[in-house]
Design an enzyme around this catalytic site. Structure first.
Site, mmCIF file in Angstrom:
data_model
loop_
_atom_site.group_PDB
_atom_site.id
_atom_site.type_symbol
_atom_site.label_atom_id
_atom_site.label_comp_id
_atom_site.label_asym_id
_atom_site.label_seq_id
_atom_site.Cartn_x
_atom_site.Cartn_y
_atom_site.Cartn_z
ATOM 1 N N GLY A 12 2.534 -7.517 -8.222
ATOM 2 C CA GLY A 12 2.673 -6.183 -8.824
ATOM 3 C C GLY A 12 4.121 -5.753 -8.883
ATOM 4 N N TYR A 154 -12.224 1.952 -5.066
ATOM 5 C CA TYR A 154 -10.843 1.817 -4.582
ATOM 6 C C TYR A 154 -10.804 1.905 -3.044
ATOM 7 C CZ TYR A 154 -5.782 2.807 -4.370
ATOM 8 O OH TYR A 154 -4.435 2.779 -4.095
ATOM 9 N N ALA A 156 -13.191 1.274 -0.931
ATOM 10 C CA ALA A 156 -13.821 0.070 -0.346
ATOM 11 C C ALA A 156 -12.833 -1.087 -0.382
ATOM 12 C CB ALA A 156 -15.089 -0.283 -1.112
#
Ligand code: NAP
Length: 246
Positions: A12, A154, A156
């Site tokens: 990312g 999200y 989880a």
């Protein structure tokens, strides 16, 4: 911070927090391998890494694809001869109330945020074991600790990352590999750009330090965990959230 001669993989790295992490680690002397799907945006990060005095390998890759992630990491280890640091930062949101959440929204978030961490972490273990040391730093979220309405998928995935971090930390501690997590609060990036002003103001009121985080706040914490100064820290979740989850 001294990361001279270290090779750091950052997922990312094409924007937001990951871009800032790449630049910070480069500032400490590390060679960076930046992974994301967008090659053009990765090239922009690479230019900033050069300005910081190092170099970045541009590695377009979807981390949720097991084979593609494995091939990319293998190539980095072969070309650079080692991988010292892995920062699992890539992540997505597909917010919706559970009643309305489509299975695709659930699957995509789990696939990128959680399976992506599995894919990349598994691939760096071999080079790290060979080198007799390494650092894995996973970017989770305060949402994985506190929960958030509309974010069951999200939350989880991010709570899953915390369990993954502690389990892997126990597995590889005897091999001098540390595994930690950083849990950002609300950080100003593309991910939070679309939230309404009302929601942002409401969020800010709940932050004891009374401001949103910036990507550099998170990058500083990641750089610390990557540094020799953090050699005796493993299985830890470092909240970088202005006190939000306190
Ligand atoms: P962002 O600006 O949306 O950036 C997300 C990054 O993940 C981009 O570089 C994106 O690159 C990459 N990415 C997404 N899917 C990918 C995939 N399948 N394969 C490879 N790369 C992928 O988000 P951010 O705010 O910087 O967030 C970074 C991390 O911090 C995330 O894990 C997020 O959950 C976490 N976090 C953020 C906040 C916040 O308030 N911003 C709070 C807590 C935690 P491409 O699109 O080019 O692939």
């Amino acid at each position: 911070m001294s990361l001279q001669e270290k090779v750091a993989v950052v997922t990312g790295a094409s924007r937001g927090i990951g871009r800032s992490i790449a630049v910070h680690l480069a500032g400490g002397g590390a060679v960076v391998a930046g992974l994301a799907r967008s090659e053009d945006a990765l090239k922009e990060t690479a230019a900033l890494v050069e300005e910081a005095g190092s170099r970045m390998l541009v590695c377009p890759c979807d981390i949720s694809e097991t084979e593609s992630a494995a091939e990319t990491l293998e190539r980095i280890a072969k070309d650079e001869g080692r991988i010292d640091i892995l920062v699992n930062n890539a992540g997505v949101t597909r917010d919706n109330l559970l009643m309305r959440m489509k299975p695709e929204e659930w699957d995509e978030v789990i696939r990128v945020n959680l399976k992506g961490v599995f894919n990349t972490s598994r691939s760096v273990l071999r080079p790290m074991l060979r080198q007799k040391g390494g650092r894995i730093i996973n970017v989770t979220s305060v949402i994985g600790i506190m929960g958030g309405p509309g974010q069951t998928n999200y939350a989880a995935s991010k709570a899953g990352i915390i369990g993954f971090t502690k389990s892997l930390a126990k597995e590889v501690a005897s091999r001098n590999i540390t595994v930690n997590a950083v849990a950002p609060g609300f950080v100003v990036t593309d991910m939070t750009a679309d939230l309404s002003e009302e929601l942002k103001n409401e969020a800010k009121e709940r932050i004891p330090l009374q401001r949103f985080g910036v990507p550099e706040d998170i990058a500083e914490a990641v750089a610390f965990l990557a540094d020799d100064a953090a050699a005796y820290i493993t299985g830890h979740v470092l909240q970088v959230d202005g006190g939000l989850a306190m």
